[in-house]
Design a protein around this motif. Sequence first.
Motif, PDB file in Angstrom:
ATOM      1  N   ARG A 110     -17.106  12.800  -4.813  1.00  9.59           N
ATOM      2  CA  ARG A 110     -15.894  13.206  -4.090  1.00  9.59           C
ATOM      3  C   ARG A 110     -15.781  12.498  -2.743  1.00  9.59           C
ATOM      4  N   SER A 112     -12.885  11.992   0.706  1.00  4.59           N
ATOM      5  CA  SER A 112     -11.599  12.389   1.289  1.00  4.59           C
ATOM      6  C   SER A 112     -10.563  11.331   0.951  1.00  4.59           C
ATOM      7  N   ARG A 114      -6.578  10.222   1.793  1.00  7.28           N
ATOM      8  CA  ARG A 114      -5.556  10.493   2.821  1.00  7.28           C
ATOM      9  C   ARG A 114      -4.208   9.832   2.535  1.00  7.28           C
ATOM     10  N   ASN A 165      -5.361  12.964  12.871  1.00  6.42           N
ATOM     11  CA  ASN A 165      -6.037  13.920  11.981  1.00  6.42           C
ATOM     12  C   ASN A 165      -5.082  14.563  10.977  1.00  6.42           C
ATOM     13  N   TRP A 215      -9.518  17.705   3.746  1.00  2.00           N
ATOM     14  CA  TRP A 215      -9.582  18.932   4.558  1.00  2.00           C
ATOM     15  C   TRP A 215      -9.000  18.603   5.926  1.00  2.00           C
ATOM     16  N   LYS A 255     -18.148   6.342  -2.976  1.00  4.05           N
ATOM     17  CA  LYS A 255     -18.832   7.045  -1.900  1.00  4.05           C
ATOM     18  C   LYS A 255     -20.279   6.593  -1.821  1.00  4.05           C
TER      19      LYS A 255
HETATM   20  C1  LIG Z   1     -14.242  21.163   9.252  1.00  2.00           C
HETATM   21  C2  LIG Z   1     -13.620  19.859   8.805  1.00  2.00           C
HETATM   22  C3  LIG Z   1     -12.490  19.393   9.454  1.00  2.00           C
HETATM   23  C4  LIG Z   1     -11.895  18.196   9.047  1.00  2.00           C
HETATM   24  N1  LIG Z   1     -10.738  17.804   9.652  1.00  2.00           N
HETATM   25  C5  LIG Z   1     -10.119  16.679   9.223  1.00  2.00           C
HETATM   26  C6  LIG Z   1      -8.839  16.330   9.754  1.00  2.00           C
HETATM   27  O1  LIG Z   1      -8.271  17.044  10.581  1.00  2.00           O
HETATM   28  N2  LIG Z   1      -8.253  15.197   9.288  1.00  2.00           N
HETATM   29  C7  LIG Z   1      -8.849  14.388   8.356  1.00  2.00           C
HETATM   30  O2  LIG Z   1      -8.257  13.360   7.992  1.00  2.00           O
HETATM   31  N3  LIG Z   1     -10.076  14.694   7.820  1.00  2.00           N
HETATM   32  C8  LIG Z   1     -10.701  15.832   8.225  1.00  2.00           C
HETATM   33  N4  LIG Z   1     -11.885  16.218   7.640  1.00  2.00           N
HETATM   34  C9  LIG Z   1     -12.495  15.378   6.603  1.00  2.00           C
HETATM   35  C10 LIG Z   1     -13.686  14.595   7.142  1.00  2.00           C
HETATM   36  O3  LIG Z   1     -13.224  13.605   8.046  1.00  2.00           O
HETATM   37  C11 LIG Z   1     -14.463  13.948   5.973  1.00  2.00           C
HETATM   38  O4  LIG Z   1     -14.898  14.958   5.108  1.00  2.00           O
HETATM   39  C12 LIG Z   1     -15.655  13.165   6.476  1.00  2.00           C
HETATM   40  O5  LIG Z   1     -15.229  12.030   7.194  1.00  2.00           O
HETATM   41  C13 LIG Z   1     -16.578  12.702   5.348  1.00  2.00           C
HETATM   42  O6  LIG Z   1     -15.897  11.891   4.428  1.00  2.00           O
HETATM   43  P1  LIG Z   1     -15.791  12.273   2.867  1.00  2.00           P
HETATM   44  O7  LIG Z   1     -15.033  13.570   2.769  1.00  2.00           O
HETATM   45  O8  LIG Z   1     -15.054  11.115   2.248  1.00  2.00           O
HETATM   46  O9  LIG Z   1     -17.174  12.427   2.332  1.00  2.00           O
HETATM   47  C14 LIG Z   1     -12.479  17.424   8.013  1.00  2.00           C
HETATM   48  C15 LIG Z   1     -13.620  17.909   7.353  1.00  2.00           C
HETATM   49  C16 LIG Z   1     -14.171  19.113   7.734  1.00  2.00           C
HETATM   50  C17 LIG Z   1     -15.371  19.649   6.972  1.00  2.00           C
END
Ligand SMILES: Cc1cc2nc3c(=O)[nH]c(=O)nc-3n(C[C@H](O)[C@H](O)[C@H](O)COP(=O)(O)O)c2cc1C
Length: 269
Positions: A110, A112, A114, A165, A215, A255
């Motif tokens: 998994r 993120s 966007r 964000n 998230w 990943k």
């Molecule tokens: C508590 C929390 C808040 C986050 N807030 C944002 C956000 O506001 N915008 C965003 O683009 N990603 C956000 N993320 C995603 C993280 O940036 C992302 O999970 C991290 O960079 C790791 O990358 P991956 O999810 O691809 O493993 C958030 C994740 C968490 C757990």
Amino acid sequence: MEQFTATLKQDGRYAVIALPFNAKEVFGIAKGTIHVEVTIKDIHFRTKLVSKGSDSQIIIVDKKTQKLLGFQGVDMQVDVKLTCENQKGKEEVPKIEVSGNEMIQGIFERRSVRNFEKKEISEDIVNTILQAGFSAPSAKGKLPFDFIVIDHPNQLYSETIHNVNTKPLENAPKAILICGDLSKEGTKPFLYSSCGAVAQNMLLAIHSLGLGGVWIGVSGIKAFENHLIQFCKLPAKIIPVCIIAFGYHNNQTKKERNWHSSKIHYHKW
Ligand SMILES: Cc1cc2nc3c(=O)[nH]c(=O)nc-3n(C[C@H](O)[C@H](O)[C@H](O)COP(=O)(O)O)c2cc1C
């Protein structure tokens, strides 16, 4: 991990430790910030290295750590353990057999996402993601959360929340706002933990369905919280915790698995 003895000394306003080596060279990081984990006398803290010229760096020790170390401005010899957080590819990731285990595979893969395609999301998919949320653990099984399904997440925008964000909301076809219910769970750490478990379940479901999601953090960002309270007309007992924005995508970024031995402790720190 690097281990060395160095001097903690007062340098103007700061208490600093000069590294006895060039961290860029040793950690193989040509440019950018070097984030490190530092251990001195069983005191552990995270910081970033500050450059002093092109090939030397210092650690700035904050006031709280100075106090814990008993540092009062007089030079002090310290044994330092230093691990670089953004040192990629140096640490061996253990081989784990995942073939045939779709759940583990999904967890490992998994990412993120966007950027999304302009493609509608069916009701079945939304229900599956909601069901994944309801399937998360919560303290005493109280299910202290409510979900708001948002059809046009770009409508959530207002000047206050328009930033890097929240950008995924711009083109996500769907989003789910996860809210905590204070009347069901009064212990806030439990409330946030339960909502976090929901968020992760939803993200994994989204990934397993061939979609992507991200998230978006809300709690703790007052302007964003207030905006959502007004926009979604949330009652007083309900607090917005985070948004899961999702949709179809063709972003196939792989990943890289994170594995940091320094973050694993056995029996005690
Ligand atoms: C508590 C929390 C808040 C986050 N807030 C944002 C956000 O506001 N915008 C965003 O683009 N990603 C956000 N993320 C995603 C993280 O940036 C992302 O999970 C991290 O960079 C790791 O990358 P991956 O999810 O691809 O493993 C958030 C994740 C968490 C757990």
